[in-house]
Design a protein around this motif. Sequence first.
Motif, PDB file in Angstrom:
ATOM      1  N   ARG A  48       0.834  -1.207   0.000  1.00 25.35           N
ATOM      2  CA  ARG A  48       0.000   0.000   0.000  1.00 25.35           C
ATOM      3  C   ARG A  48       0.869   1.258   0.000  1.00 25.35           C
ATOM      4  O   ARG A  48       0.565   2.238  -0.688  1.00 25.35           O
ATOM      5  N   ARG A  49       1.951   1.219   0.783  1.00 28.66           N
ATOM      6  CA  ARG A  49       2.841   2.379   0.831  1.00 28.66           C
ATOM      7  C   ARG A  49       3.486   2.618  -0.531  1.00 28.66           C
ATOM      8  O   ARG A  49       3.550   3.761  -1.010  1.00 28.66           O
ATOM      9  N   LEU A  50       3.945   1.543  -1.174  1.00 33.09           N
ATOM     10  CA  LEU A  50       4.587   1.696  -2.478  1.00 33.09           C
ATOM     11  C   LEU A  50       3.595   2.117  -3.558  1.00 33.09           C
ATOM     12  O   LEU A  50       3.958   2.820  -4.500  1.00 33.09           O
ATOM     13  N   ASP A 109       5.915   6.691  -8.840  1.00 29.13           N
ATOM     14  CA  ASP A 109       6.182   7.918  -9.585  1.00 29.13           C
ATOM     15  C   ASP A 109       6.525   7.644 -11.050  1.00 29.13           C
ATOM     16  O   ASP A 109       7.032   8.519 -11.748  1.00 29.13           O
ATOM     17  N   GLY A 110       6.265   6.418 -11.492  1.00 29.70           N
ATOM     18  CA  GLY A 110       6.569   6.064 -12.873  1.00 29.70           C
ATOM     19  C   GLY A 110       7.982   5.575 -13.095  1.00 29.70           C
ATOM     20  O   GLY A 110       8.329   5.190 -14.216  1.00 29.70           O
ATOM     21  N   SER A 111       8.800   5.578 -12.050  1.00 32.38           N
ATOM     22  CA  SER A 111      10.187   5.147 -12.208  1.00 32.38           C
ATOM     23  C   SER A 111      10.274   3.627 -12.183  1.00 32.38           C
ATOM     24  O   SER A 111       9.431   2.941 -11.601  1.00 32.38           O
ATOM     25  N   GLU A 112      11.330   3.110 -12.809  1.00 35.25           N
ATOM     26  CA  GLU A 112      11.526   1.663 -12.862  1.00 35.25           C
ATOM     27  C   GLU A 112      11.856   1.102 -11.481  1.00 35.25           C
ATOM     28  O   GLU A 112      11.481  -0.024 -11.150  1.00 35.25           O
ATOM     29  N   VAL A 113      12.536   1.897 -10.669  1.00 35.77           N
ATOM     30  CA  VAL A 113      12.921   1.435  -9.335  1.00 35.77           C
ATOM     31  C   VAL A 113      11.685   1.149  -8.491  1.00 35.77           C
ATOM     32  O   VAL A 113      11.550   0.079  -7.882  1.00 35.77           O
ATOM     33  N   LYS A 114      10.760   2.105  -8.453  1.00 37.34           N
ATOM     34  CA  LYS A 114       9.543   1.923  -7.666  1.00 37.34           C
ATOM     35  C   LYS A 114       8.695   0.784  -8.218  1.00 37.34           C
ATOM     36  O   LYS A 114       8.101   0.005  -7.465  1.00 37.34           O
TER      37      LYS A 114
END
Length: 239
Positions: free
Chosen positions: A102-104, A109-114
């Motif tokens: 839920r936190r993630l 933010d559209g980044s590959e890391v997230k």
Amino acid sequence: MTIHTHDDAYEPAHTASQTAHALDELQLYGYRPFDEPDPRPMPDGQRLAVAVADIFDALVATLEDTRMEPDLEEVLWGQVNLFHRATARIERSLDENEQAQRRLQREQDGSEVKSTELERLTAEGLTLIERRNCMDMMRDHAATEFVHHTGSTWRPRTGSMVNRQHMTAALIDSRDFLAAKRRAETDVMLPASPKVALSGGTDFNDHRLIWGKLDQVRTKYPDMVLLHGGSPKGAELIA
């Protein structure tokens, strides 16, 4: 006196061993068991049932007709409780995984890391669910063996015992449908848009002021939802 010579052909000179290098890498970058999905299958259900039955048969055959027989029921109870506590431990990990997901979801933010991190947590959650269900099944088999050998129903000392054996796909789909229906009915009364509350006296008639302020708020929150008391006259009627 013994003189030790260094043979480069046998052991080349180096500043650190391969093991030390591997440990440095682990310390620097860390190790997470869920970086990649575990390709190993879950245990076969029939083999698990046989294994649990063998555990109880071995204990009964060993302790029965000995001076340890008065403790046999308590020992068998502990075997069921072992699986019960393991299920509870996995449940706690599953709850933590849900909160992390839920936190993630909020932090995307559209980044590959997230995105990759969320995929990892999702895979971890699916594995935890399968592990929990497996422990559930072993506990249920153990509880059945407990009844068979003692004639008593197994009950936990504290908490409750959830049985998921009857959670069929049709039942899950039905529950999901009812939950979605309740959400749809509730969303009408509790929309997700920003809520703006307005309250005023019944003798307040400055409509330009009210409309001006509401226009300012609507410019900032285009999907705003206006809340008021529904008074038949005054500020709330103007709004």
